[in-house]
Design a protein around this motif. Structure first.
Motif, mmCIF file in Angstrom:
data_model
loop_
_atom_site.group_PDB
_atom_site.id
_atom_site.type_symbol
_atom_site.label_atom_id
_atom_site.label_comp_id
_atom_site.label_asym_id
_atom_site.label_seq_id
_atom_site.Cartn_x
_atom_site.Cartn_y
_atom_site.Cartn_z
ATOM 1 N N HIS A 230 0.835 -1.196 0.000
ATOM 2 C CA HIS A 230 0.000 0.000 0.000
ATOM 3 C C HIS A 230 0.871 1.246 0.000
ATOM 4 O O HIS A 230 2.056 1.194 0.276
ATOM 5 C CB HIS A 230 -0.922 0.004 1.220
ATOM 6 C CG HIS A 230 -1.923 -1.091 1.213
ATOM 7 N ND1 HIS A 230 -3.101 -1.034 0.507
ATOM 8 C CD2 HIS A 230 -1.906 -2.311 1.831
ATOM 9 C CE1 HIS A 230 -3.779 -2.154 0.685
ATOM 10 N NE2 HIS A 230 -3.080 -2.948 1.479
ATOM 11 N N CYS A 259 -0.608 10.349 6.785
ATOM 12 C CA CYS A 259 -1.782 11.177 6.544
ATOM 13 C C CYS A 259 -2.743 11.010 7.719
ATOM 14 O O CYS A 259 -3.158 9.891 8.035
ATOM 15 C CB CYS A 259 -2.469 10.766 5.240
ATOM 16 S SG CYS A 259 -3.948 11.732 4.865
ATOM 17 N N THR A 260 -3.099 12.117 8.373
ATOM 18 C CA THR A 260 -3.969 12.064 9.545
ATOM 19 C C THR A 260 -5.371 12.604 9.278
ATOM 20 O O THR A 260 -6.216 12.581 10.174
ATOM 21 C CB THR A 260 -3.333 12.871 10.702
ATOM 22 O OG1 THR A 260 -3.111 14.216 10.269
ATOM 23 C CG2 THR A 260 -2.006 12.254 11.128
ATOM 24 N N ALA A 262 -8.818 12.137 7.665
ATOM 25 C CA ALA A 262 -9.649 11.075 7.112
ATOM 26 C C ALA A 262 -10.378 11.493 5.847
ATOM 27 O O ALA A 262 -10.873 10.637 5.095
ATOM 28 C CB ALA A 262 -10.651 10.597 8.158
ATOM 29 N N THR A 263 -10.463 12.783 5.572
ATOM 30 C CA THR A 263 -11.129 13.254 4.356
ATOM 31 C C THR A 263 -10.172 13.393 3.174
ATOM 32 O O THR A 263 -10.610 13.672 2.055
ATOM 33 C CB THR A 263 -11.806 14.614 4.604
ATOM 34 O OG1 THR A 263 -10.804 15.615 4.852
ATOM 35 C CG2 THR A 263 -12.751 14.548 5.795
ATOM 36 N N ASN A 264 -8.892 13.199 3.427
ATOM 37 C CA ASN A 264 -7.890 13.354 2.386
ATOM 38 C C ASN A 264 -7.887 12.119 1.477
ATOM 39 O O ASN A 264 -7.987 10.990 1.964
ATOM 40 C CB ASN A 264 -6.506 13.531 3.031
ATOM 41 C CG ASN A 264 -5.443 13.932 2.031
ATOM 42 O OD1 ASN A 264 -5.032 13.144 1.191
ATOM 43 N ND2 ASN A 264 -4.985 15.172 2.132
ATOM 44 N N HIS A 266 -5.571 10.586 0.184
ATOM 45 C CA HIS A 266 -4.448 9.701 0.479
ATOM 46 C C HIS A 266 -4.689 8.837 1.724
ATOM 47 O O HIS A 266 -3.904 7.920 1.996
ATOM 48 C CB HIS A 266 -3.171 10.516 0.719
ATOM 49 C CG HIS A 266 -2.674 11.266 -0.471
ATOM 50 N ND1 HIS A 266 -2.993 12.584 -0.698
ATOM 51 C CD2 HIS A 266 -1.879 10.895 -1.500
ATOM 52 C CE1 HIS A 266 -2.404 12.996 -1.818
ATOM 53 N NE2 HIS A 266 -1.726 11.990 -2.329
ATOM 54 N N PHE A 267 -5.706 9.181 2.498
ATOM 55 C CA PHE A 267 -5.826 8.631 3.848
ATOM 56 C C PHE A 267 -5.837 7.099 3.883
ATOM 57 O O PHE A 267 -5.062 6.482 4.626
ATOM 58 C CB PHE A 267 -7.095 9.170 4.526
ATOM 59 C CG PHE A 267 -7.268 8.701 5.943
ATOM 60 C CD1 PHE A 267 -6.570 9.292 6.982
ATOM 61 C CD2 PHE A 267 -8.140 7.652 6.231
ATOM 62 C CE1 PHE A 267 -6.728 8.854 8.286
ATOM 63 C CE2 PHE A 267 -8.300 7.207 7.529
ATOM 64 C CZ PHE A 267 -7.585 7.805 8.564
ATOM 65 N N ASN A 268 -6.694 6.480 3.110
ATOM 66 C CA ASN A 268 -6.821 5.023 3.193
ATOM 67 C C ASN A 268 -5.528 4.301 2.831
ATOM 68 O O ASN A 268 -5.088 3.392 3.543
ATOM 69 C CB ASN A 268 -7.964 4.536 2.296
ATOM 70 C CG ASN A 268 -9.324 4.927 2.825
ATOM 71 O OD1 ASN A 268 -9.489 5.202 4.015
ATOM 72 N ND2 ASN A 268 -10.321 4.968 1.951
ATOM 73 N N GLU A 269 -4.917 4.701 1.731
ATOM 74 C CA GLU A 269 -3.713 4.015 1.282
ATOM 75 C C GLU A 269 -2.526 4.263 2.217
ATOM 76 O O GLU A 269 -1.774 3.343 2.547
ATOM 77 C CB GLU A 269 -3.357 4.432 -0.139
ATOM 78 C CG GLU A 269 -4.023 3.607 -1.213
ATOM 79 C CD GLU A 269 -3.535 2.167 -1.230
ATOM 80 O OE1 GLU A 269 -2.311 1.949 -1.312
ATOM 81 O OE2 GLU A 269 -4.366 1.251 -1.151
ATOM 82 N N ASN A 271 -2.629 5.098 5.358
ATOM 83 C CA ASN A 271 -2.860 4.438 6.638
ATOM 84 C C ASN A 271 -2.691 2.929 6.537
ATOM 85 O O ASN A 271 -2.236 2.285 7.486
ATOM 86 C CB ASN A 271 -4.239 4.800 7.185
ATOM 87 C CG ASN A 271 -4.202 6.042 8.038
ATOM 88 O OD1 ASN A 271 -4.175 5.974 9.258
ATOM 89 N ND2 ASN A 271 -4.151 7.204 7.395
ATOM 90 N N ALA A 272 -3.053 2.353 5.397
ATOM 91 C CA ALA A 272 -2.788 0.929 5.180
ATOM 92 C C ALA A 272 -1.287 0.671 5.139
ATOM 93 O O ALA A 272 -0.793 -0.335 5.672
ATOM 94 C CB ALA A 272 -3.455 0.464 3.887
#
Length: 376
Positions: A230, A259-260, A262-264, A266-269, A271-272
């Motif tokens: 990821h 990335c902190t 959650a609306t960004n 990039h957040f999901n990737e 954070n994974a």
């Protein structure tokens, strides 16, 4: 391989020219290069590749060196290139343990075994016991423009031209595609990379992940490859080079982009990716250092409509130099000061030098991307 913080002989740079992708903002990017060259020359040599048909840029290089107090450390090579991304086209410095029969036998065994068998071959002690018993070799891999995205016919021949000119005295070529920005090494046998790039279909479509792993262990003389699955930055056209996402600061320390919000997007990737790194931290005893995500966008007016272009600005794209100096890219954003403070905190014995890389990021690359270190 060498860890990047080990003693370097010099840094290879390809000076921007009128034939490269920076032709629209050439003067600005050359200004950036001039500052980088001056910083490098304070502590080591620069091997500067200059396009022989761009006379204006050649004359500019001459003027910069005329006023540089360490100009004698700069070696100029007149070679035609497609572009300036030395990290991905220039040969890698490799440690060859030619006098250690045990090491060589183990590497050969790995190349003939499957990945499950090779994981059972513990090379950690061998790396420790051969610390000073090696010779340097240069590894020349194929470069095909990041999976056939851009022309690379000239850049793919750079290492052979440099060998003819005497820079690479002991070079071996390997028949696979590998970009320097896609891997990072801790100096103790562990290589960090990701599947997004190395398994992309236009690099080495004939090879499976376990086959690539075995080949890289043998070519690079590393004992373990850690694969991330990821992580990405909007605007990146390298398919997720690791040198924009996560880098070793020391053998047991990894700096990574966090990335902190959650609306960004990039957040999901990211954070994974962070979860994967946290798992590696537990299993390998790594310390993780988060660096802020840099939001860098440009506005374009296309047929009367404003469109936003995201660019992959990354603080992980730093460059180690001799005498414990670290060049860090900054982008005139509020997150610059956070990144610099973080790196100064975790590298207190280093001199941290910021380099404004706004001109570089316009072509989707940064400080580490344009450079390649040569080790002694």
């Amino acid at each position: 391989m060498f860890a990047e913080w080990e003693t370097q002989k010099g840094i290879v740079l390809i000076y921007p020219h009128i034939f490269c992708d920076f032709q629209d903002n050439l003067e600005h990017v050359q200004d950036c290069y001039d500052k980088i060259i001056i910083e490098i020359l304070k502590v080591e040599e620069v091997y500067l590749i200059v396009h022989p048909r761009d006379i204006v840029s050649k004359n500019r290089v001459d003027k910069v060196l005329d006023i540089c107090p360490n100009a004698q450390r700069c070696k100029v090579f007149m070679i035609e290139t497609n572009d300036v991304w030395a990290r991905d086209s220039i040969a890698l410095s490799i440690k060859k343990y030619g006098d250690n029969q045990s090491f060589n036998n183990t590497i050969r065994a790995m190349s003939k075994s499957d990945v499950s068998q090779s994981k059972n071959l513990n090379l950690s002690n061998i790396f420790q016991n051969t610390a000073g018993n090696f010779t340097r070799e240069f590894a020349n891999f194929g470069f095909n423009g990041w999976g056939l995205k851009y022309p690379a016919n000239l850049d793919n021949q750079l290492n052979k031209e440099l060998q003819k000119m005497g820079l690479f005295d002991n070079m071996k070529s390997y028949g696979i595609i590998l970009e320097g920005g896609s891997i990072d090494y801790n100096g103790k046998g562990v290589l960090l990379t990701n599947t997004q790039c190395l398994l992309e279909k236009n690099r080495n479509p004939h090879l499976l992940q376990n086959e690539i792993e075995i080949i890289l262990k043998s070519c690079l003389n590393v004992s373990e490859i850690l694969w991330l699955h990821h992580g990405f930055l909007l605007g990146d056209d390298t398919d997720g080079h690791i040198d924009t996402l996560a880098r070793f600061l020391a053998p047991n320390t990894i700096a990574y982009i966090q990335c902190t919000d959650a609306t960004n997007p990039h957040f999901n990737e990211l954070n994974a990716m962070q979860a994967e790194l946290e798992s590696l931290a537990v299993s390998h005893g790594f310390t993780l250092i988060p660096l802020p995500l840099c939001e860098y966008t440009l506005q374009h007016n296309t047929q009367g409509k404003l469109q936003k272009e995201h660019l992959p600005a990354s603080y992980a794209n730093f460059l180690f130099l001799n005498e414990k100096r670290l060049l860090v890219p900054v982008y005139n954003k509020p997150t610059d000061s956070i990144a610099l403070a973080t790196l100064r905190q975790y590298l207190p014995d280093y001199t941290i030098i910021d380099i404004n890389c706004e001109s570089l990021i316009r072509q989707h690359g940064s400080l580490h991307c344009i450079s390649m270190q040569i080790h002694k």
